[in-house]
Design a protein around this motif. Structure first.
Motif, PDB file in Angstrom:
ATOM      1  N   ALA A  54     -32.425  57.967 -82.441  1.00  0.00           N
ATOM      2  CA  ALA A  54     -33.449  57.078 -81.883  1.00  0.00           C
ATOM      3  C   ALA A  54     -33.784  56.041 -82.816  1.00  0.00           C
ATOM      4  CB  ALA A  54     -34.572  58.080 -81.672  1.00  0.00           C
ATOM      5  N   ALA A  55     -33.756  56.207 -84.071  1.00  0.00           N
ATOM      6  CA  ALA A  55     -33.599  55.069 -85.106  1.00  0.00           C
ATOM      7  C   ALA A  55     -32.652  54.085 -84.959  1.00  0.00           C
ATOM      8  CB  ALA A  55     -33.848  55.678 -86.463  1.00  0.00           C
ATOM      9  N   ASP A  56     -31.531  54.664 -84.642  1.00  0.00           N
ATOM     10  CA  ASP A  56     -30.298  53.315 -84.276  1.00  0.00           C
ATOM     11  C   ASP A  56     -30.969  52.589 -83.067  1.00  0.00           C
ATOM     12  OD1 ASP A  56     -28.047  52.013 -84.177  1.00  0.00           O
ATOM     13  OD2 ASP A  56     -26.884  53.921 -83.383  1.00  0.00           O
ATOM     14  N   GLY A  57     -31.370  53.414 -81.947  1.00  0.00           N
ATOM     15  CA  GLY A  57     -31.568  52.738 -80.614  1.00  0.00           C
ATOM     16  C   GLY A  57     -32.699  51.660 -81.076  1.00  0.00           C
ATOM     17  N   TYR A  58     -33.845  52.372 -81.641  1.00  0.00           N
ATOM     18  CA  TYR A  58     -34.889  51.370 -81.954  1.00  0.00           C
ATOM     19  C   TYR A  58     -34.435  50.021 -82.603  1.00  0.00           C
ATOM     20  CZ  TYR A  58     -39.258  49.793 -84.333  1.00  0.00           C
ATOM     21  OH  TYR A  58     -40.208  49.093 -84.751  1.00  0.00           O
ATOM     22  N   ALA A  59     -33.739  50.202 -83.691  1.00  0.00           N
ATOM     23  CA  ALA A  59     -33.331  48.930 -84.620  1.00  0.00           C
ATOM     24  C   ALA A  59     -32.373  47.833 -83.856  1.00  0.00           C
ATOM     25  CB  ALA A  59     -32.732  49.260 -85.811  1.00  0.00           C
ATOM     26  N   ARG A  60     -31.634  48.564 -82.942  1.00  0.00           N
ATOM     27  CA  ARG A  60     -30.568  47.815 -82.263  1.00  0.00           C
ATOM     28  C   ARG A  60     -31.870  46.597 -81.388  1.00  0.00           C
ATOM     29  NH1 ARG A  60     -25.242  50.888 -79.772  1.00  0.00           N
ATOM     30  NH2 ARG A  60     -25.359  52.559 -81.191  1.00  0.00           N
ATOM     31  N   MET A  61     -32.734  47.165 -80.648  1.00  0.00           N
ATOM     32  CA  MET A  61     -33.570  46.550 -79.952  1.00  0.00           C
ATOM     33  C   MET A  61     -34.828  46.007 -80.569  1.00  0.00           C
ATOM     34  SD  MET A  61     -32.029  46.713 -77.045  1.00  0.00           S
ATOM     35  CE  MET A  61     -33.520  45.601 -76.235  1.00  0.00           C
ATOM     36  N   ALA A  62     -35.372  46.361 -81.705  1.00  0.00           N
ATOM     37  CA  ALA A  62     -36.335  45.710 -82.528  1.00  0.00           C
ATOM     38  C   ALA A  62     -35.862  44.972 -83.423  1.00  0.00           C
ATOM     39  CB  ALA A  62     -37.219  46.641 -82.943  1.00  0.00           C
ATOM     40  N   ALA A 388     -18.964  59.191 -82.108  1.00  0.00           N
ATOM     41  CA  ALA A 388     -19.601  60.501 -82.041  1.00  0.00           C
ATOM     42  C   ALA A 388     -20.545  60.526 -81.194  1.00  0.00           C
ATOM     43  CB  ALA A 388     -20.135  60.473 -83.535  1.00  0.00           C
ATOM     44  N   ILE A 389     -20.400  61.545 -80.132  1.00  0.00           N
ATOM     45  CA  ILE A 389     -21.012  61.854 -79.031  1.00  0.00           C
ATOM     46  C   ILE A 389     -22.218  62.328 -79.137  1.00  0.00           C
ATOM     47  CG2 ILE A 389     -18.842  61.606 -77.388  1.00  0.00           C
ATOM     48  CD1 ILE A 389     -19.028  64.688 -77.134  1.00  0.00           C
ATOM     49  N   GLY A 390     -23.178  62.385 -78.281  1.00  0.00           N
ATOM     50  CA  GLY A 390     -24.392  62.960 -78.321  1.00  0.00           C
ATOM     51  C   GLY A 390     -25.446  61.877 -79.029  1.00  0.00           C
ATOM     52  N   GLU A 391     -25.339  60.536 -78.508  1.00  0.00           N
ATOM     53  CA  GLU A 391     -26.423  59.666 -79.080  1.00  0.00           C
ATOM     54  C   GLU A 391     -27.117  58.881 -77.639  1.00  0.00           C
ATOM     55  OE1 GLU A 391     -26.846  56.314 -82.618  1.00  0.00           O
ATOM     56  OE2 GLU A 391     -25.000  55.943 -80.947  1.00  0.00           O
ATOM     57  N   GLY A 392     -26.371  58.936 -76.564  1.00  0.00           N
ATOM     58  CA  GLY A 392     -27.151  58.435 -75.362  1.00  0.00           C
ATOM     59  C   GLY A 392     -28.734  58.629 -75.258  1.00  0.00           C
ATOM     60  N   ILE A 393     -29.128  60.179 -75.237  1.00  0.00           N
ATOM     61  CA  ILE A 393     -30.422  60.299 -74.989  1.00  0.00           C
ATOM     62  C   ILE A 393     -31.213  59.906 -76.304  1.00  0.00           C
ATOM     63  CG2 ILE A 393     -31.969  62.351 -75.035  1.00  0.00           C
ATOM     64  CD1 ILE A 393     -29.925  63.772 -73.313  1.00  0.00           C
ATOM     65  N   PRO A 394     -30.956  59.950 -77.503  1.00  0.00           N
ATOM     66  CA  PRO A 394     -31.647  59.255 -78.587  1.00  0.00           C
ATOM     67  C   PRO A 394     -31.607  57.899 -78.619  1.00  0.00           C
ATOM     68  CG  PRO A 394     -30.294  61.174 -79.349  1.00  0.00           C
ATOM     69  CD  PRO A 394     -29.875  61.060 -77.959  1.00  0.00           C
ATOM     70  N   LEU A 395     -30.613  57.417 -78.156  1.00  0.00           N
ATOM     71  CA  LEU A 395     -30.857  55.642 -78.048  1.00  0.00           C
ATOM     72  C   LEU A 395     -31.746  55.339 -77.008  1.00  0.00           C
ATOM     73  CD1 LEU A 395     -27.006  54.440 -78.059  1.00  0.00           C
ATOM     74  CD2 LEU A 395     -28.631  54.077 -79.803  1.00  0.00           C
ATOM     75  N   ALA A 396     -31.725  56.082 -75.972  1.00  0.00           N
ATOM     76  CA  ALA A 396     -32.613  55.778 -75.077  1.00  0.00           C
ATOM     77  C   ALA A 396     -34.284  55.795 -75.671  1.00  0.00           C
ATOM     78  CB  ALA A 396     -32.553  56.579 -73.709  1.00  0.00           C
ATOM     79  N   ILE A 397     -34.335  56.739 -76.430  1.00  0.00           N
ATOM     80  CA  ILE A 397     -35.698  56.757 -77.043  1.00  0.00           C
ATOM     81  C   ILE A 397     -36.126  55.818 -77.854  1.00  0.00           C
ATOM     82  CG2 ILE A 397     -37.126  58.324 -78.602  1.00  0.00           C
ATOM     83  CD1 ILE A 397     -35.402  60.634 -77.844  1.00  0.00           C
ATOM     84  N   GLY A 398     -34.989  55.310 -78.747  1.00  0.00           N
ATOM     85  CA  GLY A 398     -35.194  54.237 -79.646  1.00  0.00           C
ATOM     86  C   GLY A 398     -35.554  52.974 -78.958  1.00  0.00           C
TER      87      GLY A 398
END
Length: 516
Positions: A54-62, A388-398
């Motif tokens: 989620a921290a990854d997805g957040y920083a990509r967009m913020a 490394a799979i397992g990031e889609g749902i957390p990326l969406a959170i971020g």
């Protein structure tokens, strides 16, 4: 004021105002400090891989880092896979695992571990606050390193450094790190290659895939005939009015065929192309052996400026034309027939709203939507970058936390989704506007393809037991509802379109299980 207060104040002074967390006993003083700082939004993840993803997805967009709160070495270890993805995506992230009080380490208590050793492989910088007074300087260094190196950093916070008192102070905002200058030598060599008549290709990654940077790349391509390629990246800006860039194919043979004409590879943000895995008798790079590789700019450079300087070096200006994608979304026909990745892609493409964020972890089902994306409303694309799979749902959170007014559409494979399915609970708790589409083929299809790539076409009982996700089938709708996310199951394209129409009109999280 204690060390934990100083940590929070230093983060807030530098515009770090979101904390993704899964704390434990050693971090309770940090939790108490966060409770005194309502300006810091705290988001709980039920697994550390959700937290770091989620921290990854957040920083990509913020375009700024969040902080993560993790419980000692094992908690950090649980988050390492998505820290790897963030490292490959060059995403700034400040990870703060707690540790035992410094004087307690010698006792070798059950949770004692080598946190420094665990952190280094997935971090661009690792520091440890050795005292309460050390917390402020170490936090400032962590922030600076995360921005300058564009990647995850880890600041280890021993419990006694968190609870120890320090003199009250108000931290100052730090200056933004200045990107290094671009080397004139490679820049001139790239300009000469583009003017030479050789068959050139620009390989773009990271901020070279943002809209204004792409316009400069498009001017170069139109003027010289150079091709534009990109590997998996952190965030691409796609859609009508923007410049299309072709992704380097995942399949090694397709990648070799796609790049067989390239005489000069000009890399801006990206490195020399490499295939995902090594195969017997196959090369590590899909480029021809004779191709020249010119590294003009690395990830830490100002990549838009690098493309502008390259364009100007061959005589182009901001008024030079580029080929923009045409808007053809309204011309996509409503899909009929079987429920497949292609018909799902058509349904999503027809309905994708302006300024949406598409999170991509559909793995083997991703191709059809990617092919349609240039003609859709302008949108951002966040793919699985490090593999490394397992990031889609957390990326969406971020992404949902960073951009609460934008629709997030998460294209999710079922096998990889099970790695961090707990993230649906966080989506519900935070009331995030996320539509999750699960491609439920009930197997690790990507691994079945890799088995065929190494020459195994007939799967025996053991292989099937390791690659199939049946007996019992996963029930995504029940799992989602158990975590507070409404949803429905589609077995036909008509059912899928009806569910998607509802999800697009409804604010909040919704999951569609597409039984393909």
């Amino acid at each position: 004021m204690n060390g934990a207060d100083l940590l929070c104040d230093t983060l807030l002074a530098n515009d770090v105002d979101v904390c993704f967390s899964n704390p434990g006993t050693s971090e309770m003083h940090f939790v108490a400090a966060l409770d005194r700082k309502p300006q810091l939004r705290c988001v709980l993840g039920l697994f550390e891989g959700v937290v770091t993803g989620a921290a990854d997805g957040y920083a990509r967009m913020a375009d700024k880092p969040a902080v993560t709160l993790l419980h000692t070495g094992p908690g950090l270890a649980n988050g390492l896979a998505n820290m790897h993805n963030a490292r490959r995506a060059r995403t700034p992230m400040i990870n703060v695992p707690g540790d035992h009080a410094s004087w307690h380490l010698a006792a070798d208590a059950p949770l004692t571990s080598d946190i420094d050793g665990l952190a280094w492989p997935m971090s661009h910088w690792v520091g440890r606050a050795t005292s309460p007074e050390d917390v402020g300087p170490k936090t400032e260094e962590a922030w600076t390193q995360s921005i300058a190196t564009r990647g995850p950093v880890t600041l280890i916070l021993p419990a006694d450094s968190a609870w120890g008192e320090v003199e009250a102070r108000t931290p100052s905002k730090l200056p933004m790190p200045v990107p290094p200058a671009i080397d004139e030598g490679p820049l001139k060599a790239a300009a000469q290659a583009l003017k030479s008549g050789k068959r050139c290709a620009l390989f773009l990654q990271h901020r070279a895939l943002r809209e204004r940077a792409l316009e400069w790349a498009g001017r170069i391509a139109l003027a010289t005939g150079a091709d534009l390629f990109h590997p998996q990246s952190d965030r691409g800006q796609r859609g009508a009015g923007r410049v299309a860039v072709r992704m380097t194919p995942y399949n090694v043979d397709m990648a070799i065929q796609a790049l067989e004409h390239v005489e000069v590879a000009i890399c801006i943000g990206a490195k020399k192309p490499a295939v995902f895995f090594g195969y017997p008798g196959k090369p590590s790079s899909p480029l021809p052996d004779a191709a020249e590789v010119i590294q003009v700019a690395e990830h830490e450079h100002d990549l838009e400026a690098a493309l502008q300087q390259l364009a100007e070096a061959i005589g182009l200006t901001a008024k030079s034309p580029f080929k923009a994608n045409a808007f053809v979304q309204n011309e996509i026909a409503e899909p009929t027939g079987a429920l497949t990745p292609a018909t799902i892609a058509a349904a999503v493409a027809r309905r994708l709203p302006q300024n949406a964020i598409v999170v991509e972890e559909s793995v083997t089902s991703a191709g059809p939507l990617a092919a349609l994306s240039p003609g859709l409303h302008p949108h951002d694309h966040l793919p699985l970058t490090g593999g490394a799979i397992g990031e889609g749902i957390p990326l969406a959170i971020g992404a949902g936390i960073a951009c609460p007014d934008r629709k997030v559409v998460a294209m999710q494979a079922d096998g990889s989704g099970m790695y961090t399915v707990q993230g649906l609970w966080t989506q519900a708790r935070e009331e995030l506007d996320v539509v999750t589409i699960v491609y439920a083929n009930r197997k690790y299809a990507i691994l079945q393809g890799e088995m065929r790539n190494v020459g195994v076409n007939d799967f025996g009982e053991n292989a099937r037991r390791m690659l199939d996700l049946d007996r019992p089938d996963l029930d995504w709708v029940l799992m989602a509802k158990g975590m507070g996310v409404d949803g429905g199951r589609a077995e036909t394209i008509e059912e899928f379109c009806k569910l998607l129409d509802h999800a697009m009109k409804t604010k909040g999280p919704f999951l569609i299980e597409a039984r393909i």
